[in-house]
Enzyme design. Structure first.
Site, PDB file in Angstrom:
ATOM      1  N   ASP A 338       0.759  -1.226  -0.018  1.00 31.15           N
ATOM      2  CA  ASP A 338       0.107  -0.119   0.122  1.00 31.15           C
ATOM      3  C   ASP A 338       0.907   1.103   0.062  1.00 31.15           C
ATOM      4  O   ASP A 338       1.814   1.147   0.637  1.00 31.15           O
ATOM      5  CB  ASP A 338      -0.819  -0.035   1.211  1.00 31.15           C
ATOM      6  CG  ASP A 338      -1.689   0.972   1.169  1.00 31.15           C
ATOM      7  OD1 ASP A 338      -2.756   0.962   0.419  1.00 31.15           O
ATOM      8  OD2 ASP A 338      -1.762   1.915   2.064  1.00 31.15           O
ATOM      9  N   GLU A 367       1.428   0.117  -4.925  1.00 32.73           N
ATOM     10  CA  GLU A 367       0.950   1.685  -5.347  1.00 32.73           C
ATOM     11  C   GLU A 367       2.125   2.626  -5.387  1.00 32.73           C
ATOM     12  O   GLU A 367       2.649   3.027  -4.660  1.00 32.73           O
ATOM     13  CB  GLU A 367      -0.241   1.972  -4.408  1.00 32.73           C
ATOM     14  CG  GLU A 367      -1.435   1.350  -4.459  1.00 32.73           C
ATOM     15  CD  GLU A 367      -2.412   2.132  -3.551  1.00 32.73           C
ATOM     16  OE1 GLU A 367      -3.471   2.280  -3.907  1.00 32.73           O
ATOM     17  OE2 GLU A 367      -2.064   2.244  -2.065  1.00 32.73           O
TER      18      GLU A 367
END
Ligand code: CA
Length: 655
Positions: A338, A367
């Site tokens: 993340d 990400e």
């Protein structure tokens, strides 16, 4: 990306002093359990004293025993408890600037009581399910063979039509033979039939927002608010009060998915903690694990109140050891990182090397962005633009995602499948897996003006995920005048583009059922009613489901769609000239990737009306149109041109 906007608080910052903290090299921090004794070690260089409190249960009652830890070398404090301590619960407490901080599990806690407030001394060998020693990761060759399926534990089983008994729990993913009221498979059977290779689970580590002691099903959260990184989340276990149950049930989940040919990816959130001042990190080593801004407050690239500092040796070590622990103890097959853009490149590359030393097929992706500004310079962070500098780590391709359906920041914006022209180069960029290709005009790509993936295995190809609207909802919002029939065509075209493109395709669970969250975009704490996968839609949209399932099968049977290198893509994939906007056509020629098909023409028409395209010389057999996929061939085109109906894909082959 995710959307918590927690309040930011003022830290007791000692910026600049952290460089003076000695690092500890050992891999025995936290609890090391043996049948005859348990050793505790806590790294806390600035602590004035450290004590360990032992409890009979994970909550309530007073401490049975308090032990002072002794200062050892390199900032470590330690103590030994004699006897078999399995099943005892504990906290540590650090004295800082004359005051005892709040009690907390240590950062390495491997099990906890309810809501993660106390650690648990656990005999991990006793949590292995039967046959665990024979558990093997399913076979995998190249990373580009992976097809990801992104799933929240609750969503799979929380709809009454799921037929799954263990609603919202880890064991719900292990149930087989489950059916919707019309007799169609649900749950694990459905995933297996769909043919994806990896189940990517939204956070399954211990997170903060759901009260594990609350009655079943009253609370929901995606879980991007970590409490204890090395412990499974209690609300997904059938008994959150016994710290061993969640450990065993998660291992059973992994074991069952492996037995069904599926690998398991864990969504990890080391970029911030759910709590700031009262996090496990800050109760053990105030300030150290986090970045600070110029004014001495917590920097906040996560938009959640803090951001961790992977460039500091003990945070770097922590992240790497934590992921290695999940890979080894739970047989986890990969990690989705993340807000990876918060972490530094050096840490990510070290992590990659260490995980690949355990098993070279472990897959890492993340990400490549942040949710706010970070004090660490861009050049040092694992941003999407720096993906090519990362060692066998992939990033999400938002260029392709938004090229297909429109920007996530403008709900009414449209993309290639919903009839917006000027998106062609963004889509073509996705088709080549974000790599360097001579036929892409990078100046016309929506976000990236240069390729960012060194190899296609570094590009996650997707159109929707848990964040933002589902594809189906987005098409409803951005195309309010389109008929359902036309929105179905757009949906199928988008999924066809994802599943035929180079790179690593990623499917949001339920996209094959035209999943809706009733128009709710940021459903991170919405009830099951919004987030559940409605298995009745498998009956309602059976034809669409079968089409998407056939696309998965097509990809798996044909290596041309999953070439393992950028060089092979440049060699075998040529875009064809088209006469109109909103048309994309390319050829995979010369038995690409060893495909049994000699030449493959892949055509996409984003226009509402049909378009006729010229084909390269020779006869061509249609194997995919807007209705179905049949590898035997549905029609042979001899006239050198073919009509592609509005909003649809067509694939033709030469054998
Ligand atoms: Ca929790």
């Amino acid at each position: 990306m995710f959307f918590f906007f927690c309040k930011s608080s003022k830290p007791a910052v000692r910026n600049g002093q952290y460089d003076q903290y000695p690092a500890y090299e050992g891999t025995d921090l936290g609890m090391v359990y043996q049948k005859k004794k348990t050793i505790f070690k806590l790294w806390s260089p600035a602590a004035e004293a450290v004590r360990l409190l032992l409890y009979a249960a994970g909550e309530g009652g007073s401490a049975l025993q308090t032990k002072n830890l002794k200062r050892a070398s390199n900032g470590v404090w330690e103590t030994t408890l004699n006897g078999n301590q399995a099943g005892s619960y504990y906290t540590v407490q650090v004295k800082s600037e004359g005051k005892w901080l709040e009690e907390t599990p240590d950062p390495y806690a491997k099990a906890t009581g309810v809501n993660g407030r106390r650690g648990m001394i656990i005999d991990l060998a006793a949590t292995h399910p039967a046959g665990w020693e024979n558990d093997r990761r399913p076979a995998q060759n190249a990373f580009t063979d992976i097809i990801l399926y992104e799933l929240h534990v609750r969503d799979l089983s929380s709809h009454p039509a799921s037929g799954i008994r263990n609603t919202g729990k880890f064991p719900g993913l292990t149930e087989t033979g489950t059916r919707n009221p019309d007799g169609l498979s649900t749950g694990l059977d459905h995933i297996r039939e769909l043919g994806v290779t990896h189940v990517h689970l939204l956070p399954i580590f211990d997170f903060h927002s759901v009260d594990e002691s609350a009655s079943e099903g009253t609370q929901y959260n995606w879980g991007y608010d970590p409490d204890n990184y090395n412990t499974p989340e209690g609300s997904y276990s059938t008994n959150p009060k016994d710290g061993a149950v969640r450990v065993r049930e998660l291992k059973q989940l992994v074991q069952t998915l492996h037995a069904n040919g599926l690998r398991v990816i864990m969504d990890v959130v080391y970029n911030h903690t759910g709590q700031t001042d009262q996090s496990v990190f800050n109760r053990c080593v105030p300030g150290y694990y986090y970045r600070q801004n110029a004014s001495g407050g917590w920097s906040d690239a996560s938009a959640c109140g803090n951001e961790t500092a992977s460039e500091r040796p003990m945070m770097r070590k922590y992240m790497i050891e934590s992921m290695k622990y999940w890979a080894q103890e739970y047989h986890i097959d990969g990690f989705r990182v993340d807000l990876m853009g918060i972490h530094d490149i050096a840490t990510m590359n070290l992590l990659s090397a260490e995980l690949r030393a355990i098993d070279p097929t472990i897959f890492i992706y993340g990400e490549g962005w942040t949710a706010g500004a970070s004090p660490l310079p861009d050049a040092q962070r694992a941003l999407k633009a720096n993906t090519w500098k990362l060692d066998k780590i992939a990033a999400f391709g938002d260029d392709f995602r938004d090229g297909l359906k429109g920007s996530v920041f403008d709900h009414h914006d449209r993309g290639f499948v919903s009839g917006k022209s000027g998106t062609e180069e963004s889509v073509k960029f996705g088709i080549v897996g974000a790599t360097q290709h001579p036929q892409i005009n990078y100046s016309k790509v929506n976000y990236s003006k240069a390729p960012w993936a060194g190899e296609p295995s570094q590009a996650i190809t997707y159109v929707d995920c848990h964040d933002n609207h589902t594809l189906w909802d987005r098409l409803s919002i951005s195309c309010p005048d389109a008929s359902e029939k036309d929105r179905i065509r757009m949906h199928k075209l988008a999924v066809a583009l994802v599943l035929t493109s180079q790179g690593v395709p990623f499917m949001h669970a339920g996209v094959e059922l035209l999943r809706t969250k009733q128009g709710v975009e940021n459903s991170y704490k919405s009830p099951d009613l919004i987030n559940h996968i409605d298995w009745k839609r498998k009956t309602q949209y059976h034809a669409e489901h079968d089409y998407i399932r056939a696309l998965v099968q097509l990809r798996k049977r044909h290596p041309a769609f999953r070439l393992p290198s950028a060089e092979l893509i440049r060699k075998h994939l040529q875009f064809m000239e088209v006469s109109d906007p909103n048309l994309i056509a390319y050829q995979l020629s010369g038995n690409a990737g060893g495909d049994r098909w000699k030449n493959i023409a892949v055509l996409f028409n984003g226009n509402p009306a049909a378009r006729t395209l010229k084909l390269p010389a020779g006869d061509w057999k249609v194997v995919l149109d807007d209705q179905k996929i049949d590898e035997k061939g549905m029609e042979t085109i001899k006239r050198g041109e073919v009509t592609v109906p509005g909003i649809s894909a067509k694939i033709l082959i030469q054998e």
